[in-house]
Design an enzyme around this catalytic site. Structure first.
Site, PDB file in Angstrom:
ATOM      1  N   SER A   1     -22.236  38.337  17.314  1.00 56.32           N
ATOM      2  CA  SER A   1     -22.379  36.972  17.819  1.00 56.32           C
ATOM      3  C   SER A   1     -23.563  36.243  17.183  1.00 56.32           C
ATOM      4  O   SER A   1     -24.675  36.769  17.109  1.00 56.32           O
ATOM      5  CB  SER A   1     -22.544  36.986  19.337  1.00 56.32           C
ATOM      6  OG  SER A   1     -22.754  35.669  19.819  1.00 56.32           O
TER       7      SER A   1
ATOM      8  N   THR B   1     -17.643  35.403  25.777  1.00 54.10           N
ATOM      9  CA  THR B   1     -16.664  35.471  24.706  1.00 54.10           C
ATOM     10  C   THR B   1     -15.626  36.516  25.081  1.00 54.10           C
ATOM     11  O   THR B   1     -15.596  37.019  26.209  1.00 54.10           O
ATOM     12  CB  THR B   1     -17.362  35.778  23.356  1.00 54.10           C
ATOM     13  OG1 THR B   1     -16.401  35.687  22.311  1.00 54.10           O
ATOM     14  CG2 THR B   1     -18.035  37.129  23.359  1.00 54.10           C
TER      15      THR B   1
ATOM     16  N   LYS C   1     -13.177  35.576  29.213  1.00 53.16           N
ATOM     17  CA  LYS C   1     -12.981  34.176  29.601  1.00 53.16           C
ATOM     18  C   LYS C   1     -12.093  34.032  30.845  1.00 53.16           C
ATOM     19  O   LYS C   1     -12.310  33.114  31.649  1.00 53.16           O
ATOM     20  CB  LYS C   1     -12.433  33.372  28.433  1.00 53.16           C
ATOM     21  CG  LYS C   1     -13.419  33.298  27.272  1.00 53.16           C
ATOM     22  CD  LYS C   1     -12.871  32.526  26.091  1.00 53.16           C
ATOM     23  CE  LYS C   1     -13.853  32.554  24.930  1.00 53.16           C
ATOM     24  NZ  LYS C   1     -13.368  31.778  23.761  1.00 53.16           N
TER      25      LYS C   1
ATOM     26  N   ASN D   1     -15.863  29.778  29.260  1.00 57.32           N
ATOM     27  CA  ASN D   1     -16.749  30.451  28.308  1.00 57.32           C
ATOM     28  C   ASN D   1     -18.221  30.159  28.601  1.00 57.32           C
ATOM     29  O   ASN D   1     -19.095  30.592  27.856  1.00 57.32           O
ATOM     30  CB  ASN D   1     -16.403  30.046  26.872  1.00 57.32           C
ATOM     31  CG  ASN D   1     -16.884  28.646  26.533  1.00 57.32           C
ATOM     32  OD1 ASN D   1     -16.924  27.768  27.389  1.00 57.32           O
ATOM     33  ND2 ASN D   1     -17.231  28.424  25.275  1.00 57.32           N
TER      34      ASN D   1
ATOM     35  N   ASP E   1     -15.192  25.387  24.492  1.00 54.71           N
ATOM     36  CA  ASP E   1     -14.429  25.608  23.266  1.00 54.71           C
ATOM     37  C   ASP E   1     -13.603  24.370  22.918  1.00 54.71           C
ATOM     38  O   ASP E   1     -13.451  24.018  21.741  1.00 54.71           O
ATOM     39  CB  ASP E   1     -13.488  26.802  23.421  1.00 54.71           C
ATOM     40  CG  ASP E   1     -14.212  28.136  23.374  1.00 54.71           C
ATOM     41  OD1 ASP E   1     -15.312  28.202  22.785  1.00 54.71           O
ATOM     42  OD2 ASP E   1     -13.678  29.121  23.916  1.00 54.71           O
TER      43      ASP E   1
ATOM     44  N   GLY F   1      -0.883  31.329  16.334  1.00 53.18           N
ATOM     45  CA  GLY F   1      -1.314  32.212  17.404  1.00 53.18           C
ATOM     46  C   GLY F   1      -1.064  31.578  18.758  1.00 53.18           C
ATOM     47  O   GLY F   1      -0.991  30.351  18.876  1.00 53.18           O
ATOM     48  N   ALA F   2      -0.908  32.430  19.781  1.00 53.83           N
ATOM     49  CA  ALA F   2      -0.548  31.923  21.109  1.00 53.83           C
ATOM     50  C   ALA F   2      -1.419  32.524  22.206  1.00 53.83           C
ATOM     51  O   ALA F   2      -1.004  32.582  23.359  1.00 53.83           O
ATOM     52  CB  ALA F   2       0.925  32.207  21.395  1.00 53.83           C
ATOM     53  N   GLY F   3      -2.646  32.942  21.868  1.00 49.51           N
ATOM     54  CA  GLY F   3      -3.530  33.537  22.856  1.00 49.51           C
ATOM     55  C   GLY F   3      -4.389  32.503  23.563  1.00 49.51           C
ATOM     56  O   GLY F   3      -4.097  31.305  23.565  1.00 49.51           O
TER      57      GLY F   3
ATOM     58  N   GLY G   1     -14.621  28.615  11.595  1.00 50.11           N
ATOM     59  CA  GLY G   1     -14.945  28.257  12.955  1.00 50.11           C
ATOM     60  C   GLY G   1     -16.429  28.082  13.216  1.00 50.11           C
ATOM     61  O   GLY G   1     -16.824  27.850  14.368  1.00 50.11           O
TER      62      GLY G   1
END
Length: 277
Positions: A16, A62, A66, A87, A102, A125-127, A236
């Site tokens: 991190s 993180t 969450k 978060n 976020d 992605g679908a998370g 990111g």
């Protein structure tokens, strides 16, 4: 005694960059706050939270915490309620207050790229992070979003959220090699996730600009495909920076909309810390 201790929790957590970002900001602001890191998994989260004393002002959370932080919050902001993800916890005598910064981090990162309005986009992605990306796109005016996932059935939750916030969500298979043209792609896959070459090339050729939420495993297989196609790929790191600014607002006043003192200079200091300068 004023609460001055803060930490970021997750598992893994050694990678991190949040301690560097927050510490630089606190030092610049002249605040005698400390910000550390703690490896906490979902099983230990409740006990660790209950064990904090009144020195603690707040927490950054993180993966994989969450959802657990969402459940632990006594109250939540609108973005957290929409995404069912927290978060950031501001610790108060009346219980933790949960925020999702976020979403704002994605919005600010895209605006830095000159994308103040987006009519359509693709999410890979679908998370949980995809949910924050979808809400961010709604705030930028998106009406249509394609979601490329390994299991299109996993997109059902995003489709339901899209109905609530006015976005038509269309699931497609991540195993495909051709995709519709869009001006923006937000990748929400883990940094070590590999995408088949034909799929990455198909996404890159039709996906416009790429915001890949990964910052610790860079370049990713998608960013490499984007660069090979001559298209811009952004990590990111900028999203991380801006969501951290929102967290510091929360820790300072409990109001995510209240700017920090001389916030532009704070952001500049944090940006230098992000690259080790």
């Amino acid at each position: 005694m004023a609460a001055t201790s803060l930490e970021v929790w997750g598992d893994p957590i050694a990678h991190s960059l949040s301690p560097a970002l927050h510490t630089a900001a606190y030092r610049h602001l002249g605040w005698d706050w400390t910000y550390g890191r703690r490896r906490v998994d979902e099983e230990r989260f409740t006990a660790e939270l209950a064990g904090l004393d009144d020195r603690f002002r707040g927490l950054s959370l993180t993966m994989p915490l969450k959802s657990a932080a969402y459940r632990a919050a006594a109250r939540r902001d609108a973005r957290a309620e929409l995404t069912c993800a927290v978060n950031t916890l501001r610790l108060t005598p009346d219980g933790p207050i949960g925020f999702n910064t976020d979403v704002g981090g994605v919005v600010a990162a895209l605006r830095e790229e000159g994308m103040d309005a987006v009519a359509e986009a693709r999410i890979v992605g679908a998370g949980a992070t995809a949910t924050s990306a979808l809400v961010a796109l709604a705030e930028l005016g998106a009406q249509r979003v394609e979601v490329a996932a390994r299991r299109p059935l996993a997109v059902a939750g995003l489709e339901a959220l899209g109905e609530r916030i006015g976005i038509a969500v269309t699931p497609v298979s991540l195993a495909a090699s051709t995709f519709a043209d869009v001006p923006l792609t937000i990748a929400t896959l883990p940094g070590d996730a590999r995408v088949a070459t034909h799929t990455a090339d198909g996404l890159a050729g039709s996906g416009g600009r790429l915001l890949d939420v990964v910052y610790g495993h860079w370049p990713t297989s998608l960013s490499e495909a984007w660069e090979a196609a001559g298209n811009r790929a952004v990590s990111g790191a900028t999203m991380l920076l801006h969501q951290a600014v929102l967290q510091i607002r929360v820790f300072a006043t409990g109001d995510v909309t209240e700017p920090l003192p001389d916030e532009q200079s704070v952001v500049a200091v944090m940006r230098r810390a992000l690259v080790g300068g």
